[in-house]
Design a protein around this motif. Structure first.
Motif, PDB file in Angstrom:
ATOM      1  N   ASP A 153       0.703  -1.363   0.579  1.00 11.38           N
ATOM      2  CA  ASP A 153      -0.121   0.411   0.006  1.00 11.38           C
ATOM      3  C   ASP A 153       0.810   1.305   0.484  1.00 11.38           C
ATOM      4  OD1 ASP A 153      -2.447  -1.401   0.039  1.00 11.38           O
ATOM      5  OD2 ASP A 153      -2.239  -1.534   1.999  1.00 11.38           O
TER       6      ASP A 153
ATOM      7  N   MET B 133       2.300   1.891  -3.357  1.00 16.57           N
ATOM      8  CA  MET B 133       1.071   2.382  -4.395  1.00 16.57           C
ATOM      9  C   MET B 133       0.692   3.490  -3.848  1.00 16.57           C
ATOM     10  SD  MET B 133      -2.028  -0.870  -5.535  1.00 16.57           S
ATOM     11  CE  MET B 133      -1.489  -1.600  -3.474  1.00 16.57           C
ATOM     12  N   SER B 134       0.874   4.711  -3.148  1.00 17.36           N
ATOM     13  CA  SER B 134       0.350   5.984  -2.517  1.00 17.36           C
ATOM     14  C   SER B 134       1.514   6.306  -2.986  1.00 17.36           C
ATOM     15  CB  SER B 134       0.423   5.621  -0.903  1.00 17.36           C
ATOM     16  OG  SER B 134       1.494   5.572  -0.018  1.00 17.36           O
TER      17      SER B 134
ATOM     18  N   HIS C  33      -6.852   1.224 -10.465  1.00 16.01           N
ATOM     19  CA  HIS C  33      -5.222  -0.128  -9.553  1.00 16.01           C
ATOM     20  C   HIS C  33      -6.110   1.318  -8.857  1.00 16.01           C
ATOM     21  CE1 HIS C  33      -1.353   0.079  -8.509  1.00 16.01           C
ATOM     22  NE2 HIS C  33      -1.014  -0.630  -9.462  1.00 16.01           N
ATOM     23  N   GLU C  34      -4.428   0.305  -7.127  1.00 16.03           N
ATOM     24  CA  GLU C  34      -5.308   1.711  -6.140  1.00 16.03           C
ATOM     25  C   GLU C  34      -4.035   2.552  -5.878  1.00 16.03           C
ATOM     26  OE1 GLU C  34      -4.401  -0.260  -1.834  1.00 16.03           O
ATOM     27  OE2 GLU C  34      -5.087  -1.501  -2.635  1.00 16.03           O
ATOM     28  N   ARG C  35      -3.441   3.217  -6.668  1.00 20.37           N
ATOM     29  CA  ARG C  35      -3.295   3.818  -6.699  1.00 20.37           C
ATOM     30  C   ARG C  35      -3.500   5.126  -6.793  1.00 20.37           C
ATOM     31  NH1 ARG C  35      -1.375   1.893 -11.374  1.00 20.37           N
ATOM     32  NH2 ARG C  35      -1.794   4.073 -13.594  1.00 20.37           N
TER      33      ARG C  35
ATOM     34  N   ILE D  29       4.691   3.955 -11.447  1.00 21.19           N
ATOM     35  CA  ILE D  29       5.153   3.720  -9.905  1.00 21.19           C
ATOM     36  C   ILE D  29       7.012   3.691  -9.900  1.00 21.19           C
ATOM     37  CG2 ILE D  29       4.526   3.283  -7.459  1.00 21.19           C
ATOM     38  CD1 ILE D  29       2.101   1.957  -7.941  1.00 21.19           C
TER      39      ILE D  29
ATOM     40  N   HIS E 275       6.202  -5.210  -5.439  1.00 24.17           N
ATOM     41  CA  HIS E 275       5.725  -3.334  -5.738  1.00 24.17           C
ATOM     42  C   HIS E 275       6.941  -2.954  -5.614  1.00 24.17           C
ATOM     43  CE1 HIS E 275       1.497  -2.742  -5.719  1.00 24.17           C
ATOM     44  NE2 HIS E 275       1.419  -4.457  -4.739  1.00 24.17           N
TER      45      HIS E 275
ATOM     46  N   THR F  62      -4.250  -4.471  -8.123  1.00 23.61           N
ATOM     47  CA  THR F  62      -3.109  -3.720  -7.235  1.00 23.61           C
ATOM     48  C   THR F  62      -1.586  -4.418  -8.052  1.00 23.61           C
ATOM     49  OG1 THR F  62      -3.232  -6.638  -6.523  1.00 23.61           O
ATOM     50  CG2 THR F  62      -4.278  -4.417  -5.370  1.00 23.61           C
TER      51      THR F  62
ATOM     52  N   THR G 194       2.952  -2.054 -12.134  1.00 20.66           N
ATOM     53  CA  THR G 194       3.341  -1.045 -13.016  1.00 20.66           C
ATOM     54  C   THR G 194       3.980  -0.800 -13.792  1.00 20.66           C
ATOM     55  OG1 THR G 194       3.811   0.816 -11.693  1.00 20.66           O
ATOM     56  CG2 THR G 194       1.558   0.145 -11.985  1.00 20.66           C
TER      57      THR G 194
END
Length: 347
Positions: free
Chosen positions: A22, A25-26, A137-139, A161, A278, A299, A302
């Motif tokens: 997470d 992705m942030s 996508h969670e971003r 990302i 990630h 998730t 990228t």
């Protein structure tokens, strides 16, 4: 929602998410925050196990560890924030606790999603996006928080990302491998997944694919994971050694920072859907991720240096921790297919 006084944002506290995937992705949201407030001091409040992710990132001026513990301990940590005189808190973490910390910390502007019964603690309680309102996508979930709060006008130009500190990490990682006696290039493997066994490809196939790549690249193999995953990683490492390729089991032996460094120095990285995936993808390392129980649209990794391998079966993605049947989404993925995908990515 109350209006946000954007020009007054000069000393910002960001409550980071609690898990590595997470947190990665942030990153686009944090980068956009820095672009919006180039002169502000931005401090990241993060759990110790994710804090090193931000160590080399240009958007962060400082990282504060938020230690787990009893409520009284967390409130003392929150009270200590008053001395920092933050004017704004951006809560990427969804829990009630994040809003309570910002309130007790005396932060006048508190911005976060209206979740976990915490809206009354926020000055800007942002409605949670409904399904279909934003890209999957969670971003985009984190970017949308900033957009709905009036802190950004549009989406980032790049779809990737990225970790800004990748080059420095690679240099440190190469040095770490040299100290181990590992000859570059290194094939990185992460066969675990914290969410459950349904996300895990077969360890012997990770080994088979890694051996093929190591032989093609004239390199060796490094296996990564948590301390709890060390036995699983040893299965992979032993299978690689038995095939005549040198392998190191680094599970439980590295801090997050050390893992980031060593991953950055890998020639290619094989992984399940995990925090390791990630990080590898965000470092720009050629990454092959095997998906089954989870949704790569929401998730997945990228960028042009990442590939997803999945077998289209009717029960996937099920989002279950454990497979109740025959784990066909994973058992039907062959080592040859994963190795070939990696080789094509390396061309």
């Amino acid at each position: 929602m109350k209006a946000v006084s954007v020009p007054s944002f000069e000393n910002i506290l960001v409550r980071a998410t609690n898990w590595v995937g997470d947190a990665v992705m942030s990153l686009p949201a944090l980068r956009m925050l820095r672009q919006r407030f180039p002169g502000a001091r931005i401090t990241i409040l993060a759990r110790p196990w994710v804090a090193d992710l931000y160590a080399r990132e240009a958007f962060a001026d400082r990282v504060i560890h938020y230690l787990p513990g009893k409520l009284s301990s967390r409130l003392r940590q929150a009270w200590a924030l008053r001395g920092e005189r933050f004017d704004t808190a951006i809560l990427l973490q969804n829990a009630f606790d994040a809003a309570l910390v910002a309130l007790v910390g005396g932060i006048p502007q508190r911005i976060g999603y209206a979740r976990d019964g915490r809206s009354f603690l926020l000055t800007t309680a942002v409605p949670v996006p409904a399904k279909g309102e934003i890209p999957p996508h969670e971003r985009f979930y984190y970017l949308e928080l900033l957009r709905r709060a009036g802190l950004m006008d549009g989406l980032p130009e790049s779809d990737e990302i990225r970790l800004d500190g990748a080059a420095a990490a690679r240099t440190d990682g190469e040095r770490a491998f040299e100290q181990l006696g590992a000859r570059l290039p290194v094939i990185g493997v992460s066969p675990g997944a914290a969410y459950g066994t349904a996300k895990r490809w077969l360890p012997e196939r990770f080994a088979e694919a890694a051996v093929r790549l190591a032989e093609e690249q004239n390199g060796c193999v490094a296996v990564f994971g948590s301390a709890a995953e060390r036995p699983l990683c040893e299965v992979v490492a032993n299978a690689v050694r038995n095939a005549g390729v040198r392998a190191w089991n680094e599970a439980g032996e590295t801090t997050l920072r050390q893992f980031i460094n060593m991953t950055a120095a890998c020639r290619v990285f094989l992984t399940n859907d995990s925090g390791a995936m990630h990080i590898s993808s965000a470092l720009g390392v050629p990454t092959v991720a095997i998906f089954g129980a989870t949704d790569d649209i929401g998730t997945g990794p990228t960028g042009s240096n990442a590939r997803v391998v999945r077998e289209p079966v009717d029960c996937s993605p099920c989002l279950l921790r454990e497979c109740p049947i025959d784990h066909r989404c994973m058992t039907r993925v062959t080592a040859e297919r994963v190795a070939q995908t990696a080789l094509e990515l390396l061309k």
